[in-house]
Every structure is written in structure tokens, then in C-alpha cells.
Design a protein around this motif. Structure first.
Motif, PDB file in Angstrom:
ATOM      1  N   CYS A  45     -16.272  -7.444  13.842  1.00  0.00           N
ATOM      2  CA  CYS A  45     -16.573  -6.097  13.346  1.00  0.00           C
ATOM      3  C   CYS A  45     -15.723  -5.062  14.081  1.00  0.00           C
ATOM      4  O   CYS A  45     -15.587  -5.113  15.304  1.00  0.00           O
ATOM      5  N   LEU A  46     -15.154  -4.131  13.326  1.00  0.00           N
ATOM      6  CA  LEU A  46     -14.311  -3.070  13.890  1.00  0.00           C
ATOM      7  C   LEU A  46     -14.945  -1.708  13.639  1.00  0.00           C
ATOM      8  O   LEU A  46     -15.292  -1.362  12.503  1.00  0.00           O
ATOM      9  N   ILE A  47     -15.122  -0.931  14.703  1.00  0.00           N
ATOM     10  CA  ILE A  47     -15.648   0.435  14.607  1.00  0.00           C
ATOM     11  C   ILE A  47     -14.469   1.398  14.701  1.00  0.00           C
ATOM     12  O   ILE A  47     -13.723   1.377  15.682  1.00  0.00           O
ATOM     13  N   ILE A  48     -14.309   2.228  13.677  1.00  0.00           N
ATOM     14  CA  ILE A  48     -13.156   3.135  13.630  1.00  0.00           C
ATOM     15  C   ILE A  48     -13.599   4.589  13.776  1.00  0.00           C
ATOM     16  O   ILE A  48     -14.753   4.938  13.516  1.00  0.00           O
ATOM     17  N   ASP A  49     -12.658   5.391  14.187  1.00  0.00           N
ATOM     18  CA  ASP A  49     -12.879   6.834  14.319  1.00  0.00           C
ATOM     19  C   ASP A  49     -12.459   7.497  13.011  1.00  0.00           C
ATOM     20  O   ASP A  49     -11.279   7.575  12.701  1.00  0.00           O
ATOM     21  N   ASP A  50     -13.443   7.975  12.243  1.00  0.00           N
ATOM     22  CA  ASP A  50     -13.119   8.602  10.961  1.00  0.00           C
ATOM     23  C   ASP A  50     -13.238  10.127  11.018  1.00  0.00           C
ATOM     24  O   ASP A  50     -13.299  10.793   9.981  1.00  0.00           O
ATOM     25  N   ARG A  51     -13.246  10.663  12.233  1.00  0.00           N
ATOM     26  CA  ARG A  51     -13.256  12.125  12.359  1.00  0.00           C
ATOM     27  C   ARG A  51     -11.922  12.685  11.857  1.00  0.00           C
ATOM     28  O   ARG A  51     -10.883  11.992  11.920  1.00  0.00           O
ATOM     29  N   PRO A  52     -11.905  13.911  11.352  1.00  0.00           N
ATOM     30  CA  PRO A  52     -10.697  14.468  10.722  1.00  0.00           C
ATOM     31  C   PRO A  52      -9.426  14.377  11.567  1.00  0.00           C
ATOM     32  O   PRO A  52      -8.346  14.086  11.045  1.00  0.00           O
ATOM     33  N   LYS A  53      -9.539  14.569  12.866  1.00  0.00           N
ATOM     34  CA  LYS A  53      -8.351  14.599  13.713  1.00  0.00           C
ATOM     35  C   LYS A  53      -7.817  13.207  14.035  1.00  0.00           C
ATOM     36  O   LYS A  53      -6.728  13.081  14.605  1.00  0.00           O
ATOM     37  N   SER A  54      -8.558  12.169  13.687  1.00  0.00           N
ATOM     38  CA  SER A  54      -8.127  10.818  14.041  1.00  0.00           C
ATOM     39  C   SER A  54      -6.967  10.335  13.170  1.00  0.00           C
ATOM     40  O   SER A  54      -6.190   9.468  13.580  1.00  0.00           O
ATOM     41  N   GLY A  55      -6.875  10.854  11.959  1.00  0.00           N
ATOM     42  CA  GLY A  55      -5.826  10.429  11.051  1.00  0.00           C
ATOM     43  C   GLY A  55      -6.059   9.048  10.471  1.00  0.00           C
ATOM     44  O   GLY A  55      -5.134   8.412   9.952  1.00  0.00           O
ATOM     45  N   LEU A  56      -7.295   8.541  10.553  1.00  0.00           N
ATOM     46  CA  LEU A  56      -7.614   7.208  10.051  1.00  0.00           C
ATOM     47  C   LEU A  56      -8.897   7.258   9.233  1.00  0.00           C
ATOM     48  O   LEU A  56      -9.846   7.947   9.595  1.00  0.00           O
ATOM     49  N   ASN A  57      -8.910   6.550   8.123  1.00  0.00           N
ATOM     50  CA  ASN A  57     -10.130   6.422   7.332  1.00  0.00           C
ATOM     51  C   ASN A  57     -10.349   4.944   7.000  1.00  0.00           C
ATOM     52  O   ASN A  57      -9.523   4.083   7.317  1.00  0.00           O
ATOM     53  N   LYS A  58     -11.472   4.659   6.357  1.00  0.00           N
ATOM     54  CA  LYS A  58     -11.831   3.270   6.083  1.00  0.00           C
ATOM     55  C   LYS A  58     -10.830   2.595   5.150  1.00  0.00           C
ATOM     56  O   LYS A  58     -10.465   1.429   5.345  1.00  0.00           O
ATOM     57  N   ASP A  59     -10.358   3.316   4.142  1.00  0.00           N
ATOM     58  CA  ASP A  59      -9.400   2.741   3.204  1.00  0.00           C
ATOM     59  C   ASP A  59      -8.089   2.387   3.902  1.00  0.00           C
ATOM     60  O   ASP A  59      -7.498   1.325   3.656  1.00  0.00           O
ATOM     61  N   GLY A  60      -7.644   3.281   4.782  1.00  0.00           N
ATOM     62  CA  GLY A  60      -6.420   3.024   5.529  1.00  0.00           C
ATOM     63  C   GLY A  60      -6.560   1.822   6.448  1.00  0.00           C
ATOM     64  O   GLY A  60      -5.643   1.000   6.582  1.00  0.00           O
TER      65      GLY A  60
END
Length: 234
Positions: A45-60
Motif C-alpha cells: 500500500c502506498l500513501i501519497i500526498d494529494d495536497r495542491p502543492k505536492s504536484g501529485l494526484n491518484k491518477d498520476g
């Protein structure tokens, strides 16, 4: 796949620096991986930072994982972690659902409060990844092939070094690699290690190494002697 672990208890009461993070692990390479994504089907399982400044979203993140053939089974957004996994039961189920967790290093300081004590109790603290770099697969493969040492300000740390399904030879090689790797990391090296114990998840601890107490004796006017400690040989 559920891991059945062989643990080493490391007593490091001598001069472990205060303020040591309990969520950033030292990675100790093992000759035999605890989790092998090539030959097994681990649940990662991977926990990602989806806050606006992170530049990363789930689709990416999904696209990156698919393109690089990274063996991640589940992606959880930080925002989802905040809202859906606040109850204790939800945290417990999440902890039990995956063999190993990874997290973007930008969210790691936030995780202890969000994940709850189950992750620390079961030694499933998410491994830190730098998702700003493109080598996600390399980082994950390295983590899967390593023992994780979390040094704390207390006196005891536990490191997973094997599985019951491994052969005696594989477990033995992992134990030796872990012991020597830990001794290289602990402050003062072998001088900072009090003892090693080998144990299963619910078994009694079997002593493997015990430091000789420092001796300060002056015999016949001779120099004071201190206990000698050295590297464990296989």
C-alpha cells in the motif's frame, strides 16, 4: 500473503541520541528478501500526498505505477486517510490488509496521529519514499529487500529479519546480516549494543549476544581493562 516474522530485539540503552525519529527507518540489506514482488504477490500500500502543492494526484500515481510495473496494490490519498480512517476499527483493518506500507516523505511527519498505535504495535510503519524522484521502483525494491531498524530514545528496538517459511540457512544468513548491520548503525557501534535476542512473534526471546559489562580493575598495578566487543562472524 502474511508475514510471519523472526524478530531481533536490540537493546541500545547506551547513548542513543534523543529526538531520534520513530518513523524514519535505517535500511539494512538482507541476503534473502522478506518480501519478493517477483516471486510472490505481496499486498503493498502506498500513501501519497494529494495536497495542491505536492504536484501529485491518484491518477498520476496510478499511471506511474502501471508504466514502471511497480507492485503496489493500493494507493491511499492523504485526504482519504484523514477522513475515512479516523476510527480505530478502520485503522486496524487497514493495518491488517497489507503486508507493507510506503508513504511519500512529505506526509510522513503527519502519519503517527493518523494511523494510530496499531501500525506501531504490529511493526507496519510506512517506509519513507521520495516520490519527487522518478526511481519509485528502485526505492520500493530496496525496501522490500531490507530489514528496517527504527532507533528510538528508549532501550529496545525490534527488527524483522525472516519468515517461518524460509529455510534455516536463509534465516541464519539474514540474522547475521541484520546483527552486523545494526551494530554498524547504532551509536558507538558495538560499544552501544547491550544485547541481541532472537524471537518469533509470540515466543520467548532467545539470547544471541550479550555485552560483557565494562570492567575497571587494577590488578597488580596493571592497566584498567574494558570489555572487548566485536563483530559477529557467521
Amino acid at each position: 500473503m502474511k508475514l510471519i516474522s523472526v524478530d531481533i530485539a536490540v537493546l541500545t540503552a547506551r547513548n542513543v541520541s534523543e529526538g531520534v525519529s520513530r518513523i524514519n527507518a535505517h535500511k539494512i540489506p538482507l541476503p534473502n528478501s522478506l518480501i519478493n514482488p517477483l516471486n510472490e504477490a505481496p499486498e503493498l500500500c502506498l500513501i501519497i500526498d494529494d495536497r495542491p502543492k505536492s504536484g501529485l494526484n491518484k491518477d498520476g500515481a496510478k499511471k506511474k505505477i502501471q508504466n514502471d510495473n511497480i507492485p503496489i496494490s493500493k494507493i491511499i490519498k492523504l485526504s482519504k486517510l484523514k477522513t475515512d480512517y479516523r476510527p480505530f476499527e478502520a485503522q486496524r483493518k487497514l493495518c491488517d490488509s497489507y503486508d507493507m506500507f510506503f508513504a511519500d516523505k512529505r506526509v510522513v511527519p503527519l502519519l503517527p496521529k493518523m494511523l494510530g498505535r496499531q501500525f506501531f504495535k504490529k511493526k507496519k510503519i510506512p517506509v519513507t519514499l521520495d516520490l519527487k524522484h522518478h526511481n519509485w521502483k528502485e526505492q520500493i525494491d530496496r525496501a522490500c529487500g531490507s530489514a528496517m531498524l527504527y532507533l528510538r530514545s528508549g532501550t529496545c528496538s525490534v527488527v524483522k529479519v525472516g519468515r517461518i517459511s524460509m529455510s534455516r540457512e536463509e534465516i541464519g544468513k539474514n540474522v547475521m546480516a541484520a546483527i552486523n548491520g545494526i551494530a554498524d548503525i547504532v551509536p558507538r557501534k558495538w560499544g552501544g549494543v547491550r544485547s541481541f535476542h532472537l524471537k518469533l512473534l509470540d515466543s520467548l526471546a532467545l539470547p544471541v549476544y550479550q555485552a560483557v559489562p565494562d570492567l575497571k580493575m587494577n590488578i597488580d598495578g596493571g592497566p584498567k581493562e574494558e570489555a572487548k566487543e566485536g563483530r559477529v562472524e557467521g
